[in-house]
Design a protein around this motif. Structure first.
Motif, short mmCIF file in Angstrom:
data_model
loop_
_atom_site.label_atom_id
_atom_site.label_comp_id
_atom_site.label_asym_id
_atom_site.label_seq_id
_atom_site.Cartn_x
_atom_site.Cartn_y
_atom_site.Cartn_z
N VAL A 36 0.85 -1.19 0.00
CA VAL A 36 0.00 0.00 0.00
C VAL A 36 0.88 1.25 0.00
N GLY A 37 0.66 2.11 -0.98
CA GLY A 37 1.39 3.38 -1.05
C GLY A 37 0.45 4.53 -0.73
N PHE A 38 0.87 5.38 0.20
CA PHE A 38 0.03 6.54 0.57
C PHE A 38 0.53 7.79 -0.13
N LEU A 39 -0.37 8.43 -0.86
CA LEU A 39 -0.06 9.69 -1.51
C LEU A 39 -0.88 10.77 -0.81
N ALA A 40 -0.20 11.65 -0.11
CA ALA A 40 -0.90 12.68 0.67
C ALA A 40 -0.40 14.07 0.31
N ASN A 41 0.20 14.17 -0.86
CA ASN A 41 0.55 15.51 -1.36
C ASN A 41 0.05 15.63 -2.80
N LYS A 42 0.21 16.80 -3.36
CA LYS A 42 -0.29 17.03 -4.73
C LYS A 42 0.87 17.01 -5.72
N ASP A 43 1.97 16.40 -5.30
CA ASP A 43 3.19 16.41 -6.10
C ASP A 43 3.00 15.55 -7.35
N GLU A 58 2.94 -4.92 -10.57
CA GLU A 58 1.99 -5.84 -11.21
C GLU A 58 2.73 -6.85 -12.09
N GLU A 59 3.79 -6.38 -12.74
CA GLU A 59 4.59 -7.25 -13.62
C GLU A 59 5.10 -8.52 -12.93
N ILE A 60 5.41 -8.39 -11.64
CA ILE A 60 6.01 -9.55 -10.97
C ILE A 60 5.08 -10.17 -9.94
N GLY A 61 3.82 -9.74 -9.93
CA GLY A 61 2.86 -10.42 -9.07
C GLY A 61 2.63 -9.79 -7.71
N ILE A 62 3.06 -8.53 -7.56
CA ILE A 62 2.77 -7.80 -6.31
C ILE A 62 1.55 -6.91 -6.57
N LYS A 63 0.59 -6.98 -5.66
CA LYS A 63 -0.58 -6.09 -5.75
C LYS A 63 -0.18 -4.75 -5.13
N ILE A 79 -2.09 3.66 10.33
CA ILE A 79 -2.39 2.78 11.46
C ILE A 79 -3.36 1.67 11.03
N GLU A 80 -4.35 2.03 10.22
CA GLU A 80 -5.26 1.01 9.68
C GLU A 80 -4.51 -0.05 8.87
N ALA A 81 -3.60 0.44 8.01
CA ALA A 81 -2.82 -0.50 7.17
C ALA A 81 -1.90 -1.36 8.02
N ASN A 82 -1.32 -0.77 9.10
CA ASN A 82 -0.48 -1.55 10.02
C ASN A 82 -1.26 -2.73 10.58
N GLU A 83 -2.52 -2.47 10.88
CA GLU A 83 -3.32 -3.48 11.59
C GLU A 83 -4.05 -4.43 10.64
N ASP A 84 -4.03 -4.13 9.35
CA ASP A 84 -4.76 -4.92 8.36
C ASP A 84 -3.89 -6.10 7.91
N ARG A 85 -4.32 -7.30 8.24
CA ARG A 85 -3.51 -8.48 7.93
C ARG A 85 -3.34 -8.70 6.43
N ARG A 86 -4.21 -8.08 5.64
CA ARG A 86 -4.09 -8.26 4.18
C ARG A 86 -3.03 -7.35 3.56
#
Lengths: 311, 311
Positions: A36-43, A58-63, A79-86
Motif C-alpha cells: 500500500v502506497g500513501f499519496l498525501a501531497n499534490k506532487d 503488477e509485472e512480478i505479481g505484487i498487488k 495505522i489502519e494499514a499496520n493493523e490490516d492483515r491483508r
C-alpha cells in the motif's frame, strides 16, 4: 581527448536480474503480496512515480494499491494499514508535512511493514551495523542507499576476496548529499563495509568510518573540501537536488566509478573522459529494492513469531 | 484606559508547590535520582540553562550531571547512559545537528529514561490520547507543553466540574507556534482535554480537535487568520522566536488568559489592558516538569518489570 573506455551503465541490466529472482520468489510463495502506497501531497512527480511503481509491481505479481488521502488523514490511514492483515507493506510518498513531522510519520509505520526502512528501529540498526533483527532475518535497509550498494556490488567495487562486511576495504568513496533518507544512510553503509567514506553537504565534509566496539560506525568532522576528497576517491556518488550543481570533472580521479542519484544531472558529459564507469540514474534499481524489502517482510511475518527489540 | 484587573503571574507561585511536592517525593524515595544532561553544542544559552537546571536539581535532592561531548560522540554517550543503571534520566540540549538527525537522536534515548518525552513512543501516545503506558504508569509528556497545561490548571482554566479528560470543554484556545517539540504537542494536549484549539504558524492555521474512535485527536486545515481566531479565544499562548513578533492586543478577547513561552516577548505591554491573566514566562515550571518526569521514570524502573508496547 575523449577516453572511449568509459562504460555507461543502464541499471536495467542489473535490476532485471533482481527482478527475475523476485518474480521466482513471489511465484514460489504462491500468494500475492500487497503493498500500500500513501499519496498525501499534490506532487505530480510523486503521482508519476506511483504509477511507475504500480506497473513494476503488477509485472512480478505484487498487488500495489495507491491510497490518496488528505495529509490530515495520513496517520490514521497508516495505522489502519499496520493493523490490516491483508497488507504486507506500507510506504508513503514524502514530503508530506515537511520537516520533523514527516519523521514522526515514518515512525508510525509498523516495522513489520516498513518496506522503506525508515522507522527508528531500522535506522538505528543500520547506523550501528546491526545486520540482523533475528536469526535469519536481516534488518531492512532504505531502498535508495541499498540500490546503490547493490549497484556497486554488481560493478565489482565490492571485493569478494574479503569477508562479508569488509568488502570495501581499501576503497575511498565520496557521497555528495547528506539527507537523512539517502546520503547519510549510504555513507554509513559504505563505512560499515570498510570504505573510507567522505560525506559532503553544504555544511562541509564529514568522514564516516568504523570505530571500535559495538557501535561500528563513527563520524568525524574534517576541514577538507571537494578539492581534497575528489582526487583520491575511487567512487563518487552524487545526489544534489540542484540543476546548477555539477561535479567538476577536472577534480575526479582517472578511472573513477561515478554514480548519479539526483533527478538532476550532477555530472557533466565530460565525466566520461575521466570515469571508468558512469551510472547516470538508479531509479529502476530503487523500485526493485523496495519490492525485495516487501518480500523479506512478507516472509518474516509468515515465519515463526518474533519480536523487534527496542534499540 | 488601563484595566488594572489584569493579574500578572510569576510562575514561581505555581512551580514552588510542585517543587515542594517533588522534594517530599524524593525524600521519601530515600535515594538520589541522577539526571544526565548532554551538551553537544557551543550554545551559550544552553550552558546557562544547564547551570540553572543543575542548581534547581541539587536544591531538591536530584543529582544532575552535565556531560559535554562532541556532537559526533553524542549518540554513543546516550547509549552508555541508557545502559547505565546508575542513570535515571537522560536529556539533550537541542539543537545539535539541526533538522532530522536531531529527531533520530531523540529516538536513541531509552523510553525508560526519556525525561523530555520526545521519543516516538511518548509522542505517539500523546497524539493519540493514550495516557497510560501500563496500569498506574502515565505516559511521559514533553516538559514545556506539560508546564503550560499545569499553569492553565492552576489558573482555573481547567474546569473540575467536568470529568478528567474533558476539563477544557467549551474553551477556545489559540497556540501561536507549531514546532514539533512544543507548539504541536501542546495543541494536541489541549484538544485531547476538550478545547477547541487553533494552531498557528507561518503556513496558516490548523484546528486540532477530538475525533471519534481511538485516535481521539484530529487536525483539519482552515483558511482562518489571526483576525478570525484571536477575538474568539479564551486563552492565547504564544511562543514565536522572533523579537519583532507581537500578538496584536486589539484582536484579543477582553478577559483573555495570555501566556508567553518565547524567550522573546510575544505580547506587548498593552496586553494587560485586555487580559485577565498574563503569564510572561514559564521557564521555572518547565524545569519542575522535567524533574517530575524524572521521578515518574525513577519510580517506574523500580516497580515491577514492564514493557513498552510498540505503537
Amino acid at each position: 581527448m575523449v577516453d572511449s573506455t568509459c562504460r555507461v551503465v543502464d541499471v536495467k541490466e542489473i535490476s532485471n536480474n533482481y527482478r527475475d529472482d523476485l518474480k521466482e520468489w513471489i511465484d514460489q510463495s504462491r500468494a500475492r503480496p500487497r503493498l500500500v502506497g500513501f499519496l498525501a501531497n499534490k506532487d505530480q512527480s510523486a503521482i508519476t512515480y506511483a504509477k511507475w511503481t504500480q506497473r513494476s509491481c503488477e509485472e512480478i505479481g505484487i498487488k500495489f494499491e495507491l491510497r490518496q488521502v488528505e495529509r490530515e488523514d495520513l496517520e490514521e490511514g497508516i495505522i489502519e494499514a499496520n493493523e490490516d492483515r491483508r497488507v504486507d507493506g506500507v510506504m508513503v510518498y514524502y514530503p508530506v508535512f515537511g520537516g520533523g513531522h514527516d519523521q514522526y510519520i515514518q515512525n508510525c509505520v509498523s516495522p513489520f511493514k516498513d518496506v522503506e526502512g525508515l522507522c527508528h528501529t531500522f535506522r538505528f540498526n543500520m547506523y550501528h551495523n546491526i545486520r540482523f533483527i533475528d536469526v535469519q532475518k536481516k534488518s531492512i535497509i532504505p531502498c535508495t542507499p541499498l540500490a546503490i550498494v547493490k549497484i556497486l556490488d554488481h560493478l565489482g567495487v565490492y571485493n569478494h576476496e574479503f569477508d562479508y562486511g569488509d568488502q570495501l576495504n581499501g576503497k575511498v568513496i565520496t557521497v555528495i548529499n547528506r539527507s537523512e533518507v539517502v546520503g547519510r544512510p549510504l555513507a554509513a553503509l559504505l563505512a560499515n563495509d570498510g570504505a573510507k567514506t567522505y560525506s559532503v553537504d553544504l555544511d562541509g565534509i564529514l568522514q564516516f568510518h568504523r570505530g571500535p566496539g559495538k557501535q561500528k560506525h563513527r563520524v568525524t568532522s574534517t576541514d577538507k573540501t571537494l578539492k581534497d576528497v575528489l582526487p583520491v576517491s575511487d567512487v563518487v556518488i552524487a545526489g544534489v537536488p540542484d540543476k546548477k550543481f555539477k561535479v567538476p570533472t577536472e577534480l575526479l580521479k582517472p578511472g573513477v566509478v561515478a554514480i548519479n542519484f539526483s533527478t538532476d544531472r550532477n555530472f557533466p558529459d565530460s565525466v566520461k573522459e575521466k570515469a571508468s564507469v558512469f551510472v547516470p540514474a538508479i531509479g529502476k534499481m530503487t523500485i526493485v529494492m523496495l519490492q525485495r524489502n516487501l518480500m523479506r517482510l512478507y516472509d518474516y511475518r509468515r515465519d515463526a513469531p518474533f519480536r523487534f527489540r527496542f534499540s
